[in-house]
Every structure is written in C-alpha cells, then in structure tokens.
Write a protein that holds these residues in place. Structure first.
Motif, short mmCIF file in Angstrom:
data_model
loop_
_atom_site.label_atom_id
_atom_site.label_comp_id
_atom_site.label_asym_id
_atom_site.label_seq_id
_atom_site.Cartn_x
_atom_site.Cartn_y
_atom_site.Cartn_z
N LEU A 24 0.81 -1.22 0.00
CA LEU A 24 0.00 0.00 0.00
C LEU A 24 0.85 1.28 0.00
O LEU A 24 0.58 2.19 -0.79
CB LEU A 24 -0.96 -0.02 1.20
CG LEU A 24 -2.02 -1.12 1.17
CD1 LEU A 24 -2.86 -1.08 2.45
CD2 LEU A 24 -2.91 -0.97 -0.06
N PRO A 25 1.87 1.42 0.86
CA PRO A 25 2.67 2.64 0.80
C PRO A 25 3.38 2.85 -0.52
O PRO A 25 3.48 3.98 -1.01
CB PRO A 25 3.68 2.46 1.96
CG PRO A 25 3.03 1.49 2.88
CD PRO A 25 2.27 0.56 2.00
N HIS A 26 3.90 1.77 -1.11
CA HIS A 26 4.61 1.93 -2.38
C HIS A 26 3.66 2.31 -3.50
O HIS A 26 4.05 3.08 -4.40
CB HIS A 26 5.35 0.63 -2.72
CG HIS A 26 6.64 0.48 -2.01
ND1 HIS A 26 7.73 1.29 -2.26
CD2 HIS A 26 7.05 -0.37 -1.04
CE1 HIS A 26 8.75 0.95 -1.49
NE2 HIS A 26 8.36 -0.06 -0.74
N ILE A 27 2.44 1.82 -3.48
CA ILE A 27 1.46 2.26 -4.47
C ILE A 27 1.19 3.75 -4.30
O ILE A 27 1.13 4.51 -5.28
CB ILE A 27 0.16 1.45 -4.34
CG1 ILE A 27 0.40 0.00 -4.75
CG2 ILE A 27 -0.94 2.07 -5.19
CD1 ILE A 27 -0.83 -0.89 -4.58
N ALA A 28 1.04 4.18 -3.05
CA ALA A 28 0.76 5.59 -2.79
C ALA A 28 1.89 6.49 -3.26
O ALA A 28 1.65 7.57 -3.83
CB ALA A 28 0.50 5.79 -1.29
N PHE A 29 3.14 6.07 -3.04
CA PHE A 29 4.27 6.91 -3.43
C PHE A 29 4.56 6.82 -4.93
O PHE A 29 5.18 7.73 -5.49
CB PHE A 29 5.52 6.50 -2.65
CG PHE A 29 5.54 7.02 -1.24
CD1 PHE A 29 5.72 8.37 -0.99
CD2 PHE A 29 5.36 6.17 -0.17
CE1 PHE A 29 5.74 8.85 0.31
CE2 PHE A 29 5.38 6.64 1.13
CZ PHE A 29 5.56 7.99 1.37
N ALA A 30 4.13 5.76 -5.60
CA ALA A 30 4.36 5.63 -7.04
C ALA A 30 3.34 6.41 -7.86
O ALA A 30 3.62 6.81 -8.99
CB ALA A 30 4.34 4.15 -7.44
N LEU A 31 2.16 6.65 -7.30
CA LEU A 31 1.08 7.25 -8.07
C LEU A 31 1.35 8.70 -8.50
O LEU A 31 1.05 9.05 -9.66
CB LEU A 31 -0.23 7.18 -7.29
CG LEU A 31 -0.91 5.81 -7.28
CD1 LEU A 31 -2.16 5.83 -6.41
CD2 LEU A 31 -1.26 5.40 -8.70
N PRO A 32 1.84 9.61 -7.65
CA PRO A 32 2.01 11.00 -8.11
C PRO A 32 2.88 11.11 -9.35
O PRO A 32 2.51 11.78 -10.32
CB PRO A 32 2.66 11.68 -6.89
CG PRO A 32 2.22 10.87 -5.73
CD PRO A 32 2.17 9.46 -6.22
N PHE A 33 4.05 10.46 -9.34
CA PHE A 33 4.93 10.52 -10.51
C PHE A 33 4.27 9.89 -11.72
O PHE A 33 4.35 10.42 -12.84
CB PHE A 33 6.25 9.81 -10.19
CG PHE A 33 7.14 9.62 -11.38
CD1 PHE A 33 7.88 10.67 -11.88
CD2 PHE A 33 7.22 8.39 -12.01
CE1 PHE A 33 8.70 10.50 -12.99
CE2 PHE A 33 8.04 8.20 -13.11
CZ PHE A 33 8.78 9.26 -13.60
N ALA A 34 3.60 8.75 -11.53
CA ALA A 34 2.98 8.05 -12.65
C ALA A 34 1.85 8.88 -13.26
O ALA A 34 1.72 8.96 -14.49
CB ALA A 34 2.45 6.70 -12.18
#
Length: 286
Positions: free
Chosen positions: A153-163
């Motif tokens: 869950l945290p890695h999805i959250a941190f990957a989303l803004p850049f993506a």
C-alpha cells in the motif's frame, strides 16, 4: 568561402567540443558503473581477498563460495518470492490506477481539477522518511503490520504521483478527434479506454512501471519498519542483514546477495527497454 568550406569550418570548430562532451560522458559512465563492477567483483572474490586491507580491482581466483552462502539461507527463496509479489503487485496496481487517474484529470472537466494535480505534485515532494513514522501508526491501527500489505500500500501511494504526472502528457497527446471518431463508430467509453487509448499510452506506462519496480524492489526502509516480527513476510533486502555482524561482517555474502538482487531489475529492464526509451522520449516531447 564556398558553402561546403563554411560547413567544413563549422564542423572543425564543433569537433573539439564534441570530443570533450563524449569524453565527459564516458568518464561519468565509468564512475557510475564502477560501484556495480566492484559489487560483482567482490561477490566472486575469495573471502581472503574481500577482507584484505589492500584491495585490488581484479581477482585471479574467482570463487562461488559467497553465492553458496547466500543460497544456503533457509528463507532466501521465501524472501525472493515476497519481493516478486510485492513489486509485481505495486507495478500492476499503480499502473492501472495511474492510467485511470491520468485519463480523468486530462479528459474530464470538473471542479478542483487543478488542485488535484497540485496535490499530486506536493505529495511527490514530501520525503519518504518524513512519513515513515505516521505510516507506521496508520498500518498498526488498520492491523497491517507484519503483512505484505504494509509494503504494498505505501509503495502504491508513493508511485502514483509521478505516474499520474507522467501519463497525463501521454493521454493529452492523443487527439480528441480520435475519441470522437471512436464514439461515432459505435465504441463505448470503456472500449475506447482499454482498446484504443491504453495501447497508445503503453510506452508511458512501461516507463513509470520501471521506476515503481526499482523503488519497490530495492526498498529497505519500509521492510525494516513495518515487518517487525513476522520474518516469513520479509523481502529480499532484509536478507542482507544476515551477513552483517558488528565484529566480522561477511562482505562477500553482502555483495553476492546484492548481485542476486540486481539481476531481476536488469532482466526487467532488458524486457521493456524498447518501450522505456520511447516512453521517456514521449514524455520529453510533451
């Protein structure tokens, strides 16, 4: 002076600067690649050469002892499988959510759309270390500590803004006339989304997936913070701790484990490098 002579003179003037630029690029490439070379070299060095006080950038007696110690760990296979599961889930989930979000903020007109994009940008600027403790308490409160969900869950959250920011340019590059033509031909919005728009922005999805895969695969901070007692849910970076000892650390084992960790990233990069280059080119063009 003839045009050909002028062109030759300009080429002669530019050549020294081009040689300087190429030489500088070569030096930078060597400096960047040297730590990787030293890691692989140390993984194949015998233990005596690794612990030597006078290290040399070569070895005449390569050995696989360090790799044998790595694969002899009882839980190494489990760590490897957990890392694949976490990284694969983050890549797929973040790519799907980012594609839908980028389409929404680009194609639809709604209130606070600009504010939403600014929030994405602000979220990308926040250091991960500053959010580790609040996220620890959040995972504790929802009962996700010591589970793979606390890493996913945290890695999805941190990957989303850049993506989302990157895919927004790819979605915007698709002309509105193509969407209108698809609707005229009887295509539904869902069909246009997945059968027409998705293939067109696939290079951008691949580019963002590479970055999310690398950051998730190499993560140590979250794995150390959120997986406290359930070692069966640890990921591959945690395997490095087995070779650390306050008195006599096994540097050969550390380098061998790091080499094994690097291989899936290289394989993933080789598989998608063509689309990665086109994806980054499209992002720059936009």
């Amino acid at each position: 002076m003839s045009p050909s002579g002028t062109a030759g003179f300009k080429g002669a003037v530019r050549r020294p600067w081009r040689l300087v630029a190429e030489g500088s690029a070569l030096v930078i490439a060597v400096l960047v690649a040297f730590p990787l070379y030293w890691m692989v070299l140390s993984a194949f060095k015998p233990e005596g050469e690794v612990q030597s006080g006078q290290p040399v950038p070569w070895t005449l007696n390569p050995s696989l002892d360090s790799f044998r110690r790595v694969f002899a760990q009882d839980d190494f296979g489990r760590y490897f499988a957990n890392s694949l599961l976490v990284a694969g889930t983050v890549v797929v989930a973040s790519a799907a959510i980012a594609f839908l979000a980028a389409t929404a903020v680009t194609r639809f007109r709604f209130r606070l759309r600009t504010s939403v994009m600014i929030m994405f940008l602000v979220a990308q600027m926040v250091p991960i270390e500053a959010l580790t403790i609040p996220m620890f308490f959040l995972m504790r409160d929802v009962g996700a500590l010591n589970t793979l969900a606390s890493l996913i869950l945290p890695h999805i959250a941190f990957a989303l803004p850049f993506a989302v920011w990157m895919l927004r340019g790819f979605v915007k590059a698709v002309p509105d006339s193509l969407e209108e033509q698809a609707f005229i031909d009887g295509a539904s919005r869902r069909r246009f989304l997945w059968q027409i728009l998705f293939p067109l922005v696939l290079p951008g999805l691949v580019a963002t997936s590479v970055f999310s895969f690398i950051s998730t695969w190499n993560d140590f901070l979250f794995a150390k913070s959120f997986i406290i007692s359930a070692t069966e849910n640890s990921t591959l970076p945690m395997a490095l701790l087995v070779f650390f000892d306050t008195e006599t650390p096994d540097w050969g084992g550390v380098m061998a484990a790091s080499t094994v960790m690097t291989l899936p990233v290289l394989v993933f990069f080789v598989l998608v490098h063509r689309r990665l280059v086109s994806g980054l080119g499209g992002a720059v063009k936009d």
